[in-house]
Design a protein around this motif. Structure first.
Motif: not given
Ligand code: HEC
Length: 162
Positions: A145-150, A115-119
């Motif tokens: 966009s912020c959680h992407l750093s992890q 369901k959430f493959k883009d995030t």
């Protein structure tokens, strides 16, 4: 005539089924009912002066459901069905103590890799205070966009304290 009638009924049924299967309630993050009975991962107080104060100032507690807890403890990838809650409350300073005030937001991350493959396989949502009013309009821009750093930690910042 009769055949045509049956055909029309079948078409209507199929259309309805397709509509129900693609109902958007299936692609939105569920309210995390009962999360106060889940496992407490950690707590943090964000004070004035912190760069995230505007958005996340106050006391937050992080809770994990059973599936998420497994990943927290083993440092493995979070399986589908994992749910993590960021319970943000006002921080009230009085008599040299910092106490919990009213609830500001219930932030949620729910794992469903399809369901959430883009995030990153995570759905993000925020519920306003003690209500179920949804506040996230764009989960990529406002949250992911912020959680992407992890990325190396499956997009999760917090660590489980034994
Ligand atoms: C500017 C960066 C940033 C943004 C934007 C952000 N977060 Fe987070 N989020 C964090 C940090 C940092 C933590 C870890 C806090 C801690 O360790 O106590 C966190 C923790 C969480 C957690 C607990 C799991 C974890 O990663 O530790 C959830 C759930 C969460 N955030 C949901 C959201 C939601 C929903 C949004 C969008 C409304 C959002 N976040 C936007 C930085 C961010």
């Amino acid at each position: 005539m009769k055949k045509q009638y049956i055909f029309a009924v079948v078409v209507i049924c199929l259309t309805l089924t397709a509509f129900l299967l693609t109902d958007s309630s299936d692609t939105i993050v569920k309210y995390p009912t009962g999360y106060r009975n889940w496992t407490h991962v950690k707590t943090l107080v964000l004070e004035k002066g912190h760069p995230l104060y505007e958005a996340f100032g106050g006391i937050h507690h992080i809770y994990a459901n059973k599936i998420a807890l497994e990943a927290y403890k083993s440092n493995k990838k979070f399986k589908d069905g994992s749910v993590i809650v960021f319970d943000l409350l006002e921080a009230v300073n009085s008599d040299n103590a910092i106490a919990e005030g009213s609830r500001k937001v219930v932030g949620v991350m729910e794992k469903d890799s399809k369901k959430f493959k883009d995030t990153g396989g995570w759905g993000f949502e925020g519920f306003n205070g003690d209500t179920k009013e949804r506040i996230v309009k764009n989960m990529y821009g406002e949250c992911f966009s912020c959680h992407l750093s992890q990325k190396n930690n499956d997009y999760v910042f917090s660590q489980y304290r034994k």
